[in-house]
Write an enzyme that holds these catalytic residues in place. Structure first.
Site, PDB file in Angstrom:
ATOM      1  N   GLU A  64       0.827  -1.213   0.000  1.00  0.00           N
ATOM      2  CA  GLU A  64       0.000   0.000   0.000  1.00  0.00           C
ATOM      3  C   GLU A  64       0.859   1.261   0.000  1.00  0.00           C
ATOM      4  O   GLU A  64       0.568   2.232  -0.700  1.00  0.00           O
ATOM      5  CB  GLU A  64      -0.920   0.000   1.228  1.00  0.00           C
ATOM      6  CG  GLU A  64      -1.868  -1.184   1.287  1.00  0.00           C
ATOM      7  CD  GLU A  64      -1.317  -2.324   2.125  1.00  0.00           C
ATOM      8  OE1 GLU A  64      -2.104  -2.924   2.868  1.00  0.00           O
ATOM      9  OE2 GLU A  64      -0.095  -2.610   2.025  1.00  0.00           O
ATOM     10  N   LEU A 216      22.158 -29.468  -3.081  1.00  0.00           N
ATOM     11  CA  LEU A 216      20.895 -28.883  -2.611  1.00  0.00           C
ATOM     12  C   LEU A 216      20.964 -27.365  -2.474  1.00  0.00           C
ATOM     13  O   LEU A 216      20.432 -26.786  -1.511  1.00  0.00           O
ATOM     14  CB  LEU A 216      20.440 -29.518  -1.289  1.00  0.00           C
ATOM     15  CG  LEU A 216      20.143 -31.019  -1.300  1.00  0.00           C
ATOM     16  CD1 LEU A 216      19.613 -31.466   0.048  1.00  0.00           C
ATOM     17  CD2 LEU A 216      19.178 -31.386  -2.406  1.00  0.00           C
TER      18      LEU A 216
END
Length: 386
Positions: A64, A216
């Site tokens: 906002e 990973l």
């Protein structure tokens, strides 16, 4: 609170268009804002957009505020479209509801009320008290899907669990001899690495860590650096595995059971691994114990990359929230070749896990299927987490 009943069809279409844009903007923050929610915002005079923004990073300005900064003085008398209720409390940033009120907006359209305890309708109430018209619920289903991980963490204290695997057309994740590199192609690898770059943790079983020796990590790196987690009850992961050798560079956790040898725990700790003891009696209960701990650490999304035993345990425990499967046009056969999901499974096809609106995409010969789980299946084990 809702004034949509008196709107014309054109006005409804304008509202729908702007909220769809706000939802797309919100998605741009994925991986950067967690554990905060994804939020997008549009400010418009009718069909004309005069400001837009999204929550770009954790601790940064909210959507906002970003949109109001773009709109400037033109925000007075305009309508704001925001995917989640404006906050009304002082956190890392001031309350968005007060910024909206100060800007002189005429109307605010909210996709979803924020269940965060310090908001939970308070932002909407503040806007109404200031004389701003508020409509709630436009594209609410889409907003809930967008923020499903945030909503799950709030409601259950557990992170969102994403199951990911690559398999052949006949459902194998490796040949019977154990080889699995590479089942899927480069395009699939790029998507998988993008997934790694936006989650808080990546989980594998000890067998996968030992056999595949994965690193990973996301390559190239993404907005987040995931903690690598190995489920290794006996703490038997070899010190020469990449996960252990790089534990001081990338956070690595080894989840062990109470019978793990003290010497092996100390060996892994000395290498830089964090040791987490999960001492529940059953595999399903230990999985829930791990997820509870990750939730306490405010991890929002966890990517589970296998193998079949671990993914099967998650399925049996009803703990899979989202699926990403990469299917290669290959056949390897073999009754002993490992499958993507093992475990006990369900006794009847009517119990099968299904996906909501699954997306199916071609990826240079592979087929990529992904989507959220439509319902959490009942545990196959009475002692498992319901």
């Amino acid at each position: 609170m809702n004034s949509s009943e008196a709107m014309t069809d054109i006005e409804r279409r304008i509202d729908a268009f702007h909220m769809a844009r706000a939802l797309r903007l919100a998605e741009m923050g994925r991986g950067s804002v967690e554990p905060n929610p994804l939020v997008g915002c549009i400010i418009a005079h009718g069909a004309e957009i005069i400001g837009e923004g999204w929550h770009e990073r954790f601790g940064g300005p909210h959507a906002e505020v970003e949109a109001l900064a773009v709109a400037g003085r033109r925000a007075a008398g305009a309508t704001m479209y925001v995917t989640l209720e404006p906050c009304c409390h002082q956190g890392k940033t001031p309350p968005c509801s007060q910024a909206v009120i100060a800007a002189g907006l005429r109307r605010v359209v909210v996709a979803q009320r924020d269940p965060f305890p310090q908001v939970d309708g308070g932002g909407i109430a503040a806007l109404l008290a200031a004389g701003i018209a508020v409509d709630v619920g436009l594209r609410e289903d889409s907003a809930r899907t967008l923020n499903a991980p945030y909503l799950k963490l709030l409601s259950t204290g557990r992170p969102w669990v994403i199951a990911k695997w690559a398999m052949t057309l006949d459902g194998k994740i490796a040949a019977r001899g154990g080889s699995s590199k590479w089942i899927s192609g480069e395009a699939s690898h790029r998507v998988a690495h993008a997934l790694r770059g936006r989650v808080d943790a990546i989980v594998v079983g000890r067998g996968t860590a030992a056999a595949d020796d994965p690193l990973l990590t996301a390559r190239p790196s993404g907005p987040r650096v995931a903690t690598r987690i190995v489920l290794d009850t006996a703490a038997s992961l070899s010190s020469d595995r990449q996960l252990v050798r790089t534990a001081r560079q990338t956070p690595t956790m080894v989840v062990v059971g109470p019978r793990a040898a003290v010497a092996d725990r100390q060996r892994l700790e000395t290498a830089g691994c964090e040791i987490l003891l999960c001492d529940a009696k059953t595999p399903q209960a230990r999985i829930d114990q791990l997820l509870a701990e990750l939730g306490r650490r405010r991890m929002t999304s966890v990517l589970v990359e296998g193998g079949g035993t671990l993914l099967g345990g998650l399925l049996d425990a009803g703990q899979i929230d989202e699926v990403h499967a990469f299917i290669a046009p290959k056949l390897v056969g073999g009754t002993t070749a490992p499958v993507a999901i093992a475990g006990e499974g369900f006794g009847d096809i009517s119990q099968a896990l299904t996906l909501i609106d699954p997306q199916v995409e071609p990826l240079d010969g592979d087929v990529y299927v992904h989507g959220h789980v439509a319902r959490a299946p009942r545990s196959c084990h009475p002692e498992g987490n319901p």
